[in-house]
Design a protein around this motif. Sequence first.
Motif, PDB file in Angstrom:
ATOM      1  N   LYS A  48       0.798  -1.224   0.000  1.00 41.57           N
ATOM      2  CA  LYS A  48       0.000   0.000   0.000  1.00 41.57           C
ATOM      3  C   LYS A  48       0.835   1.281   0.000  1.00 41.57           C
ATOM      4  CE  LYS A  48      -0.674  -0.520   5.016  1.00 41.57           C
ATOM      5  NZ  LYS A  48      -0.077  -1.871   5.084  1.00 41.57           N
ATOM      6  N   ASP A  49       2.132   1.162   0.298  1.00 45.58           N
ATOM      7  CA  ASP A  49       2.987   2.347   0.374  1.00 45.58           C
ATOM      8  C   ASP A  49       3.605   2.731  -0.972  1.00 45.58           C
ATOM      9  OD1 ASP A  49       2.550   2.509   3.128  1.00 45.58           O
ATOM     10  OD2 ASP A  49       4.156   1.079   3.534  1.00 45.58           O
ATOM     11  N   ARG A  50       3.284   1.975  -2.028  1.00 49.05           N
ATOM     12  CA  ARG A  50       3.902   2.265  -3.321  1.00 49.05           C
ATOM     13  C   ARG A  50       2.967   1.872  -4.456  1.00 49.05           C
ATOM     14  NH1 ARG A  50       6.005  -2.332  -5.835  1.00 49.05           N
ATOM     15  NH2 ARG A  50       5.938  -4.236  -4.567  1.00 49.05           N
ATOM     16  N   TYR A  51       3.323   2.296  -5.659  1.00 47.50           N
ATOM     17  CA  TYR A  51       2.586   1.881  -6.848  1.00 47.50           C
ATOM     18  C   TYR A  51       3.086   0.505  -7.289  1.00 47.50           C
ATOM     19  CZ  TYR A  51       0.465   6.464  -7.444  1.00 47.50           C
ATOM     20  OH  TYR A  51      -0.287   7.591  -7.267  1.00 47.50           O
ATOM     21  N   VAL A  52       2.144  -0.320  -7.739  1.00 46.15           N
ATOM     22  CA  VAL A  52       2.466  -1.667  -8.208  1.00 46.15           C
ATOM     23  C   VAL A  52       2.242  -1.697  -9.714  1.00 46.15           C
ATOM     24  CG1 VAL A  52       1.893  -4.102  -8.061  1.00 46.15           C
ATOM     25  CG2 VAL A  52       1.800  -2.678  -6.010  1.00 46.15           C
ATOM     26  N   SER A  53       3.260  -2.050 -10.468  1.00 48.34           N
ATOM     27  CA  SER A  53       3.162  -2.053 -11.926  1.00 48.34           C
ATOM     28  C   SER A  53       2.342  -3.244 -12.412  1.00 48.34           C
ATOM     29  CB  SER A  53       4.552  -2.098 -12.553  1.00 48.34           C
ATOM     30  OG  SER A  53       5.156  -3.368 -12.314  1.00 48.34           O
ATOM     31  N   ILE A  54       1.860  -3.140 -13.626  1.00 49.12           N
ATOM     32  CA  ILE A  54       1.073  -4.232 -14.199  1.00 49.12           C
ATOM     33  C   ILE A  54       1.955  -5.460 -14.421  1.00 49.12           C
ATOM     34  CG2 ILE A  54       1.379  -3.623 -16.657  1.00 49.12           C
ATOM     35  CD1 ILE A  54      -1.646  -4.220 -16.967  1.00 49.12           C
ATOM     36  N   SER A  96      -4.565   4.972 -10.266  1.00 47.15           N
ATOM     37  CA  SER A  96      -3.661   4.492 -11.305  1.00 47.15           C
ATOM     38  C   SER A  96      -2.901   5.670 -11.898  1.00 47.15           C
ATOM     39  CB  SER A  96      -4.435   3.760 -12.408  1.00 47.15           C
ATOM     40  OG  SER A  96      -5.392   4.618 -13.007  1.00 47.15           O
ATOM     41  N   VAL A  97      -1.615   5.459 -12.132  1.00 40.45           N
ATOM     42  CA  VAL A  97      -0.750   6.460 -12.756  1.00 40.45           C
ATOM     43  C   VAL A  97      -0.029   5.794 -13.912  1.00 40.45           C
ATOM     44  CG1 VAL A  97       1.234   7.986 -12.450  1.00 40.45           C
ATOM     45  CG2 VAL A  97      -0.438   7.732 -10.613  1.00 40.45           C
ATOM     46  N   LEU A 104      -3.266   1.515  -3.585  1.00 40.01           N
ATOM     47  CA  LEU A 104      -4.409   1.620  -2.683  1.00 40.01           C
ATOM     48  C   LEU A 104      -4.264   2.924  -1.889  1.00 40.01           C
ATOM     49  CD1 LEU A 104      -6.814  -0.312  -2.195  1.00 40.01           C
ATOM     50  CD2 LEU A 104      -5.574  -1.207  -0.222  1.00 40.01           C
ATOM     51  N   ILE A 105      -5.223   3.844  -2.065  1.00 40.10           N
ATOM     52  CA  ILE A 105      -5.062   5.184  -1.476  1.00 40.10           C
ATOM     53  C   ILE A 105      -6.110   5.513  -0.422  1.00 40.10           C
ATOM     54  CG2 ILE A 105      -3.961   6.084  -3.561  1.00 40.10           C
ATOM     55  CD1 ILE A 105      -6.694   7.423  -4.202  1.00 40.10           C
ATOM     56  N   CYS A 106      -6.999   4.600  -0.126  1.00 45.19           N
ATOM     57  CA  CYS A 106      -8.051   4.886   0.848  1.00 45.19           C
ATOM     58  C   CYS A 106      -7.478   4.893   2.268  1.00 45.19           C
ATOM     59  CB  CYS A 106      -9.161   3.849   0.752  1.00 45.19           C
ATOM     60  SG  CYS A 106      -8.596   2.165   1.051  1.00 45.19           S
ATOM     61  N   GLU A 107      -8.289   5.342   3.215  1.00 46.01           N
ATOM     62  CA  GLU A 107      -7.898   5.304   4.626  1.00 46.01           C
ATOM     63  C   GLU A 107      -7.732   3.854   5.066  1.00 46.01           C
ATOM     64  OE1 GLU A 107      -9.721   6.474   9.034  1.00 46.01           O
ATOM     65  OE2 GLU A 107     -10.884   6.801   7.208  1.00 46.01           O
ATOM     66  N   ILE A 108      -6.598   3.544   5.673  1.00 44.61           N
ATOM     67  CA  ILE A 108      -6.291   2.168   6.083  1.00 44.61           C
ATOM     68  C   ILE A 108      -5.873   2.183   7.543  1.00 44.61           C
ATOM     69  CG2 ILE A 108      -4.827   0.158   5.708  1.00 44.61           C
ATOM     70  CD1 ILE A 108      -4.465   1.064   2.820  1.00 44.61           C
TER      71      ILE A 108
END
Length: 730
Positions: A48-54, A96-97, A104-108
């Motif tokens: 959740k702390d980073r973007y995950v590539s396809i 998505s970027v 995942l950017i929601c409150e966790i």
Amino acid sequence: MSSLMDIKLTKLGAFVLDLSDQVLYRDASEVAIEPKVMALLLYLYENKDRYVSIEELHQQVWSDRVVSDTAVRSAVKKLRLILGDNDIANARYVKSVSKRGYKLICEIEPVDALEAAAHPTKEANVATLPDEGLDSGTVGASNDVSEALINTTDKQPPRLEKSSGLAYKLLMFLVIFLSAIIGWTKYDVITKYVLDSQLANVGDLDPLTGFNGEKHDLSVSLDGRYVAFSGRTSIEEDRQVYLLDRQNNKIRQLTYHANNAARVQFAQNDKVIIYSDLSGGKTSVQLLPLTLSEPESGRVTLIEGVVAVGDPSRGRHASELLLPMLVDLESEMTLYALDLHTREYLRMLAPSDASEILYDVSLSPDKQKLALIKKIKGQFHILLFDLATKEETLIYSTKHKLYGVEWKNNTSLLVMAAGAFFQVDTLTGEQIRLIEDGDVVLRSFDTHDGADVVLLQKEFSRAKRLYIEHQLVPQLEVQQIINTAPQVVAMLYDELSDEHRWVMHLKDGITTIGRMTMSNREMDSYYSSDENVELLDVSYQAGGILFKEGPKLAFYSFEHRQVNYITSSMETSSDAAFSADGSAIYYGVNVAGEWEIQSYDIGSKISSLLLSGYRSIRPAGTGYIVAEPIDAQLFYLPTLTGPARALNHPIDFRYISRWYVRGEHIIWTAFDERNTYLHKLNWQTDSHLVYEERFFALYPTIATDISGDKVLSLSVQLNDTSIATIKIDH
């Protein structure tokens, strides 16, 4: 980075994710989510702390198979749909970027327990079946015994009743007139009132035939005049194919030599009928030309020797048939397009999950989309498959049995479930109940135009039944007949008392496991559930009851009076058995496509690997009897690490079959829906006996006493069925 093992429940915006059981909740209610979409969500949470590539998703989430980028994006789309994250430009959950991937950017944040919201919110586009009564999954009757009725909750869809065309039009005219006077703000309220007043009951159906004999499946001709069906009038007969002419109400028998006709479907502009036939554990697909006075004389075999065939559907052209089929034991239930001219079948849609079972398929009127009924890890789903983009979209999900789906028009589906017949809007997910089936007697349907619906209506929800005890001598002998109420859907021996039996009781949608006193039929209840339940074993030495609740393997402790779940709803497990000393439970589980045997320690509640490469196991003396995962061949292992000795006999993994090891003997059942085969094999001397009885006379879900001398089985009478019709004008 936190691990899935550190936290059990975590809040994701408006949702709560159970990380140990891999279940998603909203307002304390479980949200339907496909296994691969859940795997995607879990991976995004872990990272959740980073973007995950396809590319990373391909490697980590889809490591078990090669899929296209489109399939990955489709799973992300499904996840967003479930989370209600519809505005990609202003994402609230999954952002998505380009060239970076997804995050995942929601409150966790961790939470201690589920809390129901004061004002439940509606799920976006994914409908869940109302929980009303159940015909819960059991081991005692037939494939239809393990179903659940549908209950009414505050999320119950609008109710719609049968109407005459004129009356309905007058009501709708009144809606429009009143709306103009009162204002459009009241339109939805008035419309709902009209829909609520139009719900039909089973008693409102118009019968086309009486209740004489069993009817299994049906198909309606393109003009609606003819109804083909499979059935029989006696339990001793083989099912044949019949044709009903609705103009003169006459029934014509088309086959006389079918072994066990099951599925039927008109094809080639109603010039032929296709039916599946079962014999000797194998299935064939047959063609009957209706242009002949005796169609069976011109019968053509299209396919033979396959394991199973699902409910067929008309294809994209007159000579194409869409056919769910299990070709062999090494494959999975796959959708094929069968060309009736060349007799060639090509794979059209393969399963995306090892636990996936394809039940039904229907092609939209514009031939652009498929409606599919799939069962995945105990959950039933309706999905749309776009033939152009190859994308699947989840439309509807429930834990209860779905019997069939047909298109009403290009945007609406007609669905038959246990307890109700309803309509689903594929664009909004909105449901409209059409027929209330409180007694759960509707089983199959078809329509030629989306309005004229023909259904099979059983006389009883569950057929009358007896439990019969046989002595396993060279000639099978009946020892006693146990007459019980239809609500008793499974029965096991009590190892400590001949005066008691362990039973499973189904009433008002609740399945109860209890101990029944034979003299007065009174039952002491131990555990109840509104899930599908499969009773496996009871051991006083182990101190509890072993059963399956939905897809989860469970153990009820007599001492603690509570249930411990051995597997989660996301795992694919086989049957299970107690260890010889009663301290552990052995069970098979599929891990990344490979089967292995695990041992669950009852005291510590911890599972560990016992044996790789096998699907099922039983203690046998100081060793073990094991079964291979694909062809179910049996082997004897003197030790867990020693060489295996082939016993040269396969068992049957299908869920209504059972197998036991009692002393020197292995006792198991197999079936082909025409007959049940009861086997008794001495695993030391290889002596083998096999008994053959009609399928419903000796249902495969048997129980044996501790010595292996007696077998308890269910005997089911025919459930007479009528053909009925209803007009859906809305």
